[in-house]
Design an enzyme around this catalytic site. Sequence first.
Site, PDB file in Angstrom:
ATOM      1  CB  SER A 448      37.388  57.627  36.819  1.00  0.00           C
ATOM      2  OG  SER A 448      37.794  56.389  37.354  1.00  0.00           O
ATOM      3  CG  ASP A 736      33.963  56.167  38.039  1.00  0.00           C
ATOM      4  OD1 ASP A 736      33.827  56.944  37.081  1.00  0.00           O
ATOM      5  OD2 ASP A 736      35.056  55.662  38.354  1.00  0.00           O
TER       6      ASP A 736
END
Length: 903
Positions: A448, A736
């Site tokens: 991320s 993610d």
Amino acid sequence: MTLLVFLCKTPLKFPKDIRHLPLRTSSSTTQPVRSPREVDMAGMTLQTSEGHPGLGTDVFVPQSLQWDEEGSMAGRSVCESEQIQVLETPHLTSLLPVAPDGSQEGLSPCHLLTVRVIRMKNVRQADVVSLTDCFVSLWLPTASQKRLRTRTISNCRNPEWNETFSFQIQSQVKNVLELSVCDEDTVTPDDHLLTVLYDLTKLCFRKKTHVKFPLNTEGMEELEVEFLLEESPSPPENLITNGVLVSRQMSCLEVCAESRRPKKRKKKDLLVTVTESFEHTQRVSPCLESCCSNPACFQYPKYFQPEVHVELPKSPWICELCCCAGQKGPVCQSLHCLPDGQAVTLPVNENCELHMKSTPCSQVLDVRLGFSLCQAELEFLQKRRVVVAQALKEVLQLEEDLRADEVPLIAIMATGGGTRSMTAMYGHLLALQKLNILNCASYITGLSGATWTMATLYRDPDWSSKSLERAILEARRHVVKDKMPALFPDQLLKFQEELQQRRQEGYKVTFTDFWGLLIEACLGDERNECKLSDQRAALCQGQNPLPIYLTINVKDDVSNQDFREWFEFSPYEVGMQKYGAFIPTELFGSEFFMGRLRKRIPESRMCYMLGLWSSIFSLNLLDAWNLSHTSEEFFHQWTRDRVHDIEDEPLLPEIPKCDANVLDTTVVTPASWLSNTFRDILTHRAFVSKFHNFLLGLQLHTDYLQNSQFSMWKDTVLDGFPNQLTGSVKHLCLLDTAFFVNSSYAPLLRPERKADLIIHLNYCAGSQTKPMKQTCEYCAMQNIPFLKYELQKEEDNLKECYLLENAQEPDTPIVTFFPLICDTFQNYKAPGVERSPEELEQGQVDIYGPKTPYATKELTYTEAAFDKLVKLSEYNILNNKDKLLQALRLAVERKRQKSPCPL
């Protein structure tokens, strides 16, 4: 309705000398099954027995098990089947020598499988006004992508087909036959009633095995099928495997069309289709010579028995003008007997013929099948070990140099958190650099927002040897600037043009690509041409830690709590540790089939990778619910089915088996229309990143569930359903990692890396201990050596640093855990330096309050907010220097204890 999954312990054995026959059906009435889109198959009922680690009492099999364009099927209810005969299991000699990278290559026999669909009793009624118009379709994706089917028997409760079908199967892959019972409808799509999944490893050799599948014990519904497994007349097949994935032998068919009647008018192209091939259909232009300079090429698995179909122009006036006038319908020819290297002519009509030649494809794979680290990473570690040894000697003030086997592997592990994680990571790395501990690290892993920091730093090949102050000032300038210009019409127009170019290159463009361009515009001044593979320049001398970026592979219509697979990126390779499959970084996004590169696509710019690694828009509603609640009971009533042990069903007799290495028979029962609709709403991902699947075509080894490497990462409900795993789909769906576990530990826990000390830098919102707790629980469930979670009493009053170790288990890594909190920083501006009354305000950092400037959704900070967060992060490291040094000493001492004594 139950799923029984038993862990297999011994391989299926077959005779060595075997040959191969074509795929065929004995019934002249056999028709191709309807298009997958015309078959409505949905949710699934699952049951499991004990002995299948990783599955809880509630399990979920997704809507991706429907018949769809990537060969999936839907919902399943599971029950055990009755097998009437038990026969001998032949012996198969040990397969394939082991290569240095862990893969195996060699010959393995194929077998001829004959399936006779006999009859069905007490078929359930699909329509209100009439009995079922029943047919059975057969799908064995490890032998052919083509679905075969019986004839339809109308208005009959006890249909009897007695039709025979033949498949050629490879003995070293996991063959699971899907028998689907359907109700044919004239106007509406056919109704899918149920599907039986039968592991062919159960079959015994050379004699018939008669099986009755009790589909509905209450209604006495039963499907009766007979199987016969025999030698194949084809030569053994050349395979490459790593014990989990298998690459089958491939052939290349070169095709050109010759016109035997010159025409002044331009001849129309022929549509040539080779079933089972990667290319499937291509246009072939007739020429005046039999040997054209640029033939159409089709790559296909040799033992899949493909066919050539030549489609001619359909309009009568067009046919009269082309070389193929007068021909009606497509011309078809099986390729099973096509000799290698010999040109063969297929007459299309009196004016046109097709010239074909099949040649073996190279056995050199472009996908690396192996669980070891790649050679480039091994060479990097050797160089980096010299840097680390020198840094440890200076930091710990050692009198003697460390030997190579005494140097611990130290890693920095960062979590995600948007701009907050990017900013705080700069402060942490600056402090580690000041303590010279940065030079002690061999790896940096992130996900991320942490990847934004990593990607920016690695643009400079010597970043860790330079002061990070300048990089922090540059990052500060971009974080505090106005982001609105990135959304102005002229900028959006540039984005649109670039996305169009990306689409033309061959990528599947999604909203995540736009997000990547937006990140680039917000965190930089200009277009960044750097690519991930360019970061190799920062590693060539071992001068920086090796960066690893982590994401997860999911299914588009499933919660990531139910299906996800770790997917790692480094400048050298990208791949999935679960399958032991990796490709060079510059080939990520290109098209592969059966482990071979088929179409190279230019490597993505770094901005698109940043968008992928921080794809915050890719979650579905069920993921969002999982993130905000601990109870999923309500949604599981719709998306998961209850489980009970099949041994509680007294009506089902014990099944005799020829081999223990089998999956239990399962029966798939579609869920209701309402349930499927609700499932669609909950699990649909509108903006998930999709990339060409480099595992496409690769098949699972017959013993894949017993492979220790696969078992280590086997943590999803689909792992026992080989037809549904990643090799069967065209695109990877990447997400993610923070939406599953907000940590990047997974690459560091691979046995091949086995980090000795991990510096955990935490940036997540909410509970600071949640990533650590989730990682501990995950590793305990997967039997991965790791710490036990012991911070329960500390959660409400966290310290700046924790040194965590398990002295009783030396294989577990040492962890220094740094939660992102503001503790002594409120009163101290540097370790041991108190703040004056005027400076106390600078020590007040609101990280997680309701009015915090550091919320994950924020891309812009004020200068003061940026500076506070960087200084807080730097302070927390510097203030805990003693614990870091203690951790380093422990790591060195452990390494010395494990290393052999010098002679």
